[in-house]
Design a protein around this motif. Structure first.
Motif, short mmCIF file in Angstrom:
data_model
loop_
_atom_site.label_atom_id
_atom_site.label_comp_id
_atom_site.label_asym_id
_atom_site.label_seq_id
_atom_site.Cartn_x
_atom_site.Cartn_y
_atom_site.Cartn_z
N LEU A 151 0.82 -1.21 0.00
CA LEU A 151 0.00 0.00 0.00
C LEU A 151 0.86 1.26 0.00
O LEU A 151 0.47 2.28 -0.58
N ALA A 152 2.01 1.20 0.64
CA ALA A 152 2.90 2.37 0.68
C ALA A 152 3.28 2.81 -0.73
O ALA A 152 3.38 4.01 -1.02
N CYS A 153 3.50 1.84 -1.61
CA CYS A 153 3.85 2.16 -3.00
C CYS A 153 2.61 2.64 -3.77
O CYS A 153 2.68 3.59 -4.55
N ARG A 154 1.49 1.99 -3.55
CA ARG A 154 0.26 2.36 -4.24
C ARG A 154 -0.17 3.78 -3.87
O ARG A 154 -0.75 4.50 -4.70
N GLY A 155 0.09 4.18 -2.64
CA GLY A 155 -0.36 5.48 -2.17
C GLY A 155 0.62 6.61 -2.41
O GLY A 155 0.36 7.75 -2.00
N HIS A 156 1.72 6.34 -3.09
CA HIS A 156 2.74 7.35 -3.35
C HIS A 156 2.68 7.71 -4.83
O HIS A 156 3.27 7.04 -5.68
N ALA A 168 14.65 13.01 -6.94
CA ALA A 168 15.49 11.81 -6.85
C ALA A 168 16.97 12.14 -6.99
O ALA A 168 17.83 11.46 -6.43
N ALA A 169 17.26 13.22 -7.75
CA ALA A 169 18.64 13.65 -7.94
C ALA A 169 19.12 14.58 -6.83
O ALA A 169 20.27 15.02 -6.82
N GLY A 170 18.21 14.89 -5.91
CA GLY A 170 18.57 15.75 -4.79
C GLY A 170 18.58 17.22 -5.10
O GLY A 170 19.10 18.03 -4.32
N ARG A 171 17.94 17.62 -6.20
CA ARG A 171 17.97 19.03 -6.60
C ARG A 171 16.77 19.82 -6.10
O ARG A 171 16.80 21.05 -6.07
N VAL A 172 15.68 19.14 -5.72
CA VAL A 172 14.52 19.83 -5.14
C VAL A 172 14.01 19.01 -3.97
O VAL A 172 14.27 17.80 -3.86
N ASP A 173 13.28 19.67 -3.07
CA ASP A 173 12.76 18.98 -1.89
C ASP A 173 11.26 18.73 -1.95
O ASP A 173 10.73 17.91 -1.21
N GLU A 174 10.57 19.46 -2.82
CA GLU A 174 9.12 19.37 -2.86
C GLU A 174 8.64 18.70 -4.15
O GLU A 174 9.10 19.02 -5.23
N VAL A 175 7.70 17.78 -3.97
CA VAL A 175 7.07 17.10 -5.10
C VAL A 175 5.55 17.18 -4.89
O VAL A 175 5.07 16.94 -3.79
N PRO A 176 4.80 17.53 -5.95
CA PRO A 176 3.33 17.63 -5.80
C PRO A 176 2.67 16.25 -5.78
O PRO A 176 2.16 15.76 -6.79
N PHE A 177 2.69 15.63 -4.61
CA PHE A 177 2.09 14.30 -4.47
C PHE A 177 0.57 14.39 -4.43
O PHE A 177 0.00 15.41 -4.05
N SER A 178 -0.07 13.30 -4.79
CA SER A 178 -1.52 13.23 -4.80
C SER A 178 -2.05 13.08 -3.38
O SER A 178 -1.80 12.06 -2.71
N GLY A 179 -2.81 14.07 -2.94
CA GLY A 179 -3.43 14.01 -1.63
C GLY A 179 -4.41 12.85 -1.48
O GLY A 179 -4.39 12.15 -0.46
N PRO A 180 -5.30 12.62 -2.46
CA PRO A 180 -6.23 11.50 -2.34
C PRO A 180 -5.52 10.15 -2.20
O PRO A 180 -5.97 9.29 -1.43
N HIS A 181 -4.44 9.95 -2.95
CA HIS A 181 -3.71 8.67 -2.82
C HIS A 181 -3.18 8.49 -1.41
O HIS A 181 -3.29 7.41 -0.82
N ARG A 182 -2.58 9.55 -0.86
CA ARG A 182 -2.03 9.45 0.49
C ARG A 182 -3.12 9.23 1.53
O ARG A 182 -2.97 8.41 2.44
N MET A 183 -4.21 9.95 1.40
CA MET A 183 -5.29 9.84 2.37
C MET A 183 -5.92 8.45 2.35
O MET A 183 -6.10 7.82 3.40
N VAL A 184 -6.25 7.96 1.15
CA VAL A 184 -6.91 6.66 1.06
C VAL A 184 -5.96 5.56 1.52
O VAL A 184 -6.37 4.63 2.23
N ARG A 185 -4.70 5.66 1.16
CA ARG A 185 -3.73 4.68 1.63
C ARG A 185 -3.69 4.65 3.16
O ARG A 185 -3.69 3.59 3.79
#
Length: 254
Positions: A151-156, A168-185
């Motif tokens: 589920l950790a992978c499905r919700g990310h 992934a290259a360490g050049r930025v710290d923020e990624v626009p992740f899906s809130g619904p995926h995180r919440m449902v997971r």
């Protein structure tokens, strides 16, 4: 379920917890009275969890920006992954089943898993990200355990592929992740944990690499877990949080 409503989230949690309890064989709503556990519970409860996640995340994602995740994009697959015991046993069974066929193509997933475990064991999330070591199950950008991924992978999930690559290259710290995926997971996983707890089974979270090595090395691990033991204890990552989590489950479960 209304993602903007605490009441809606709590109702979803309670309903899903009860559904998991029925699958797990919890026979009383007032006491932890159960029927004998067997190996079929692992597959049954995980299919239920995956179906609950996929169905509800589709509903909650309506009107949201499209997800940028797709086959061949493993940018986030250097993160530490945690999983519950049934997830670990599902992946371990899948690895055992597919190992010979993959080896005939020169792919040794279990060997790579062991190498990754040796390199990452004991690292926290920040240390794991800094190591930038690719998940053992990624080959040519494809997740070879995608069918049984935790589920950790499905919700990310991300809305921006470029941001993932930069992160992934360490050049930025923020990624626009899906809130619904995180919440449902979070809700599905918490409901499953609450159900497992009522069933008298160990319900904590484990670091995936080490937990898989433990499960693969001990052919009786699943049976031991089903009897109420914790054969994956050495891979646990949440011991200090369990008391508070259990109190939260009890408060939300009435």
């Amino acid at each position: 379920m209304n993602p903007s409503s605490d009441h809606g989230a709590e109702a979803f949690f309670r309903d899903l917890r009860r559904a998991f309890e029925r699958t797990l064989g919890v026979t009383s709503t007032h006491a932890d009275v159960t029927q004998p556990a067997d190996a079929s519970l692992v597959q049954a409860v995980m299919i239920q969890a995956w179906d609950s996640f996929e169905g509800n995340v589709a509903i909650q994602s309506e009107g949201q920006p499209p997800i940028a995740c797709h086959k061949g994009c493993p940018s986030c697959c250097t993160l530490r992954v945690t999983a519950l015991a049934p997830e670990v046993f599902m992946v371990a069974a899948y690895l055992r089943t597919t190992a010979q066929a993959l080896e005939s193509h020169g792919i040794d997933l279990i060997g790579q898993l062991r190498a990754n475990d040796a390199a990452t064991r004991g690292l926290d999330e920040l240390e794991r990200v800094a190591l930038r070591r690719r998940c053992a199950f990624i080959k040519q950008g494809v997740c070879l355990i995608h069918r049984v991924r935790p589920l950790a992978c499905r919700g990310h999930a991300s809305h921006d592929k470029r941001a993932c690559v930069e992160a992934a290259a360490g050049r930025v710290d923020e990624v626009p992740f899906s809130g619904p995926h995180r919440m449902v997971r979070m809700l599905v996983q918490s409901a499953l944990q609450a159900g497992l707890r009522r069933r008298g089974l160990d319900w904590g979270a484990y670091e995936l690499n080490h937990a898989l090595v433990l499960a693969l090395d001990d052919g009786t691990a699943q049976a031991s877990w089903l009897s109420g033991a914790d054969p994956l204890a050495a891979a646990a990552v949440d011991r200090e949080f369990r008391e508070a989590m259990a109190a939260g489950f009890d408060a939300a479960g009435s």
